[in-house]
Scaffold this motif. Structure first.
Motif, PDB file in Angstrom:
ATOM      1  N   GLY A   1       0.966  -1.266  -0.136  1.00  0.00           N
ATOM      2  CA  GLY A   1       0.197   0.270  -0.020  1.00  0.00           C
ATOM      3  C   GLY A   1       1.181   1.402  -0.091  1.00  0.00           C
ATOM      4  N   PRO A   2       0.302   2.011  -0.164  1.00  0.00           N
ATOM      5  CA  PRO A   2       1.064   3.576   0.330  1.00  0.00           C
ATOM      6  C   PRO A   2       0.897   4.383   0.810  1.00  0.00           C
ATOM      7  N   THR A   3       1.964   5.302   0.445  1.00  0.00           N
ATOM      8  CA  THR A   3       2.258   5.747   2.219  1.00  0.00           C
ATOM      9  C   THR A   3       1.517   6.650   2.658  1.00  0.00           C
ATOM     10  N   PRO A   4       1.102   7.347   4.064  1.00  0.00           N
ATOM     11  CA  PRO A   4       0.276   8.071   4.446  1.00  0.00           C
ATOM     12  C   PRO A   4       0.353   9.389   4.163  1.00  0.00           C
ATOM     13  N   GLY A   5       1.597   9.536   3.415  1.00  0.00           N
ATOM     14  CA  GLY A   5       2.184  10.588   3.088  1.00  0.00           C
ATOM     15  C   GLY A   5       1.507  11.094   1.675  1.00  0.00           C
ATOM     16  N   ALA A   6       1.357   9.671   0.437  1.00  0.00           N
ATOM     17  CA  ALA A   6       1.016   9.817  -0.650  1.00  0.00           C
ATOM     18  C   ALA A   6      -0.177  10.265  -0.760  1.00  0.00           C
ATOM     19  N   LEU A   7      -0.886   9.077   0.184  1.00  0.00           N
ATOM     20  CA  LEU A   7      -2.589   9.619   0.329  1.00  0.00           C
ATOM     21  C   LEU A   7      -2.678  10.474   0.464  1.00  0.00           C
ATOM     22  N   ALA A   8      -2.302  11.463   1.135  1.00  0.00           N
ATOM     23  CA  ALA A   8      -2.774  12.800   1.342  1.00  0.00           C
ATOM     24  C   ALA A   8      -2.285  13.737   0.724  1.00  0.00           C
ATOM     25  N   ILE A   9      -1.258  13.403  -0.156  1.00  0.00           N
ATOM     26  CA  ILE A   9      -0.394  14.305  -1.185  1.00  0.00           C
ATOM     27  C   ILE A   9      -1.533  14.369  -2.553  1.00  0.00           C
ATOM     28  N   GLY A  10      -1.797  12.838  -2.865  1.00  0.00           N
ATOM     29  CA  GLY A  10      -2.705  12.414  -3.860  1.00  0.00           C
ATOM     30  C   GLY A  10      -4.729  13.344  -4.021  1.00  0.00           C
ATOM     31  N   GLY A  11      -4.850  12.575  -2.251  1.00  0.00           N
ATOM     32  CA  GLY A  11      -5.963  12.656  -2.398  1.00  0.00           C
ATOM     33  C   GLY A  11      -6.078  14.111  -2.710  1.00  0.00           C
ATOM     34  N   ALA A  12      -5.332  15.496  -2.323  1.00  0.00           N
ATOM     35  CA  ALA A  12      -5.346  16.463  -2.168  1.00  0.00           C
ATOM     36  C   ALA A  12      -5.271  17.321  -3.683  1.00  0.00           C
ATOM     37  N   ALA A  13      -4.104  16.329  -4.302  1.00  0.00           N
ATOM     38  CA  ALA A  13      -4.092  17.279  -5.869  1.00  0.00           C
ATOM     39  C   ALA A  13      -5.280  17.202  -6.026  1.00  0.00           C
ATOM     40  N   VAL A  14      -6.028  15.541  -6.206  1.00  0.00           N
ATOM     41  CA  VAL A  14      -6.670  15.104  -6.609  1.00  0.00           C
ATOM     42  C   VAL A  14      -8.223  16.035  -6.512  1.00  0.00           C
ATOM     43  N   MET A  15      -8.525  16.161  -4.840  1.00  0.00           N
ATOM     44  CA  MET A  15      -9.425  17.048  -4.593  1.00  0.00           C
ATOM     45  C   MET A  15      -8.985  18.738  -5.031  1.00  0.00           C
ATOM     46  N   ALA A  16      -8.218  19.467  -5.277  1.00  0.00           N
ATOM     47  CA  ALA A  16      -7.864  20.848  -5.653  1.00  0.00           C
ATOM     48  C   ALA A  16      -8.432  21.022  -6.934  1.00  0.00           C
ATOM     49  N   VAL A  17      -8.172  19.536  -7.431  1.00  0.00           N
ATOM     50  CA  VAL A  17      -8.312  19.952  -8.971  1.00  0.00           C
ATOM     51  C   VAL A  17     -10.033  19.471  -9.584  1.00  0.00           C
ATOM     52  N   SER A  18     -10.567  18.606  -8.557  1.00  0.00           N
ATOM     53  CA  SER A  18     -12.212  18.445  -9.130  1.00  0.00           C
ATOM     54  C   SER A  18     -13.039  19.425  -8.193  1.00  0.00           C
ATOM     55  N   ALA A  19     -12.332  20.218  -7.190  1.00  0.00           N
ATOM     56  CA  ALA A  19     -13.377  20.950  -6.978  1.00  0.00           C
ATOM     57  C   ALA A  19     -12.997  22.591  -7.759  1.00  0.00           C
ATOM     58  N   ALA A  20     -12.056  22.313  -8.574  1.00  0.00           N
ATOM     59  CA  ALA A  20     -12.368  23.714  -9.736  1.00  0.00           C
ATOM     60  C   ALA A  20     -12.765  23.883 -10.459  1.00  0.00           C
ATOM     61  N   LEU A  21     -12.897  22.583 -10.595  1.00  0.00           N
ATOM     62  CA  LEU A  21     -14.033  21.834 -12.257  1.00  0.00           C
ATOM     63  C   LEU A  21     -15.714  21.181 -11.475  1.00  0.00           C
ATOM     64  N   ALA A  22     -15.890  21.632 -10.235  1.00  0.00           N
ATOM     65  CA  ALA A  22     -17.386  21.351 -10.119  1.00  0.00           C
ATOM     66  C   ALA A  22     -18.328  22.305 -10.009  1.00  0.00           C
ATOM     67  N   GLY A  23     -18.060  23.549 -10.247  1.00  0.00           N
ATOM     68  CA  GLY A  23     -18.741  24.513 -10.829  1.00  0.00           C
ATOM     69  C   GLY A  23     -20.294  23.869 -11.763  1.00  0.00           C
ATOM     70  N   ARG A  24     -19.709  23.096 -12.542  1.00  0.00           N
ATOM     71  CA  ARG A  24     -21.306  22.450 -13.586  1.00  0.00           C
ATOM     72  C   ARG A  24     -21.959  21.613 -13.534  1.00  0.00           C
ATOM     73  N   GLU A  25     -22.389  20.724 -13.796  1.00  0.00           N
ATOM     74  CA  GLU A  25     -22.501  19.647 -14.441  1.00  0.00           C
ATOM     75  C   GLU A  25     -21.609  19.465 -15.466  1.00  0.00           C
ATOM     76  N   ARG A  26     -21.273  17.881 -15.551  1.00  0.00           N
ATOM     77  CA  ARG A  26     -20.049  17.835 -16.979  1.00  0.00           C
ATOM     78  C   ARG A  26     -20.841  15.931 -17.366  1.00  0.00           C
ATOM     79  N   SER A  27     -20.314  15.907 -18.444  1.00  0.00           N
ATOM     80  CA  SER A  27     -20.647  14.831 -19.409  1.00  0.00           C
ATOM     81  C   SER A  27     -20.180  13.790 -19.025  1.00  0.00           C
ATOM     82  N   ARG A  28     -20.391  12.821 -19.618  1.00  0.00           N
ATOM     83  CA  ARG A  28     -20.072  11.606 -19.356  1.00  0.00           C
ATOM     84  C   ARG A  28     -18.572  11.455 -19.867  1.00  0.00           C
ATOM     85  N   ALA A  29     -18.392  11.964 -20.514  1.00  0.00           N
ATOM     86  CA  ALA A  29     -17.052  11.808 -21.353  1.00  0.00           C
ATOM     87  C   ALA A  29     -16.003  12.608 -20.813  1.00  0.00           C
ATOM     88  N   THR A  30     -16.395  13.349 -19.870  1.00  0.00           N
ATOM     89  CA  THR A  30     -15.447  14.589 -19.250  1.00  0.00           C
ATOM     90  C   THR A  30     -14.882  13.859 -18.393  1.00  0.00           C
TER      91      THR A  30
END
Length: 183
Positions: free
Chosen positions: A34-63
């Motif tokens: 399994g990954p280290t807790p630090g890697a999980l925190a970095i990965g989760g924070a990075a995905v959360m930041a990008v997805s929060a920036a893109l979550a302003g409106r409804e997205r299509s299945r392809a997107t």
């Protein structure tokens, strides 16, 4: 319809949990580490930041599927380098064009299935929000009182028109019992 910050964060959190959970499960399943807790925190924070920036409106299945594929690639690279040594050597991943076909197929299947699942949830959330918004708007907007039905008043005439006793040329009289055919 645009999403406000609480809804954006909730949608981004759901997307991040699915991405990171899928990445951790896949790496545990494939390599037993399994990954280290630090890697999980970095990965989760990075995905959360990008997805929060893109979550302003409804997205299509392809997107959604494309974003999920990019997040999986990022997490695969991050989690592959930050594996926990639990007595076993971490599997060495080679990231070149000759990557194992099974791993690529597993990533594609997981991306397509999870993308479809997330897109269905996205559609359901936005449909629910539209319905709630329409219901709230109907409750907040005072309804105009319906106008009473207009009933035409009969005209009063001096005398009714006299009946002449004539039968119209093209009328069919069907009064009385039906005529039975004679045998």
């Amino acid at each position: 319809m645009r999403a406000r910050l609480p809804l954006r964060l909730a949608r981004a959190a759901a997307f991040s949990v699915v991405c990171v959970g899928l990445g951790v499960f896949a790496h545990r399943f494939a390599g037993g580490t399994g990954p280290t807790p630090g890697a999980l925190a970095i990965g989760g924070a990075a995905v959360m930041a990008v997805s929060a920036a893109l979550a302003g409106r409804e997205r299509s299945r392809a997107t959604i599927t494309g974003l999920l594929a990019a997040a999986q690639l990022f997490l695969h690279l991050l989690l592959g380098r930050a594996a926990l040594p639990d007595g076993l050597p971490a599997p060495q991943h080679t990231h070149r064009l000759g990557v194992d076909v099974g791993m690529v197929a597993a990533h594609l299947v997981a991306t397509l299935v999870t993308g479809w699942w997330l897109a269905r949830g996205e559609t359901a959330v936005w449909s629910l929000l539209r319905r709630l918004g329409a219901s709230a708007l109907r409750l907040l907007t005072p309804a105009a009182a319906p106008a009473p039905p207009r009933v035409p008043l009969p005209r009063l005439s001096a005398a009714p028109a006299p009946l002449t006793g004539r039968v119209l040329k093209h009328t069919l009289v069907r009064r009385g019992p039906p005529v039975l055919p004679a045998f």
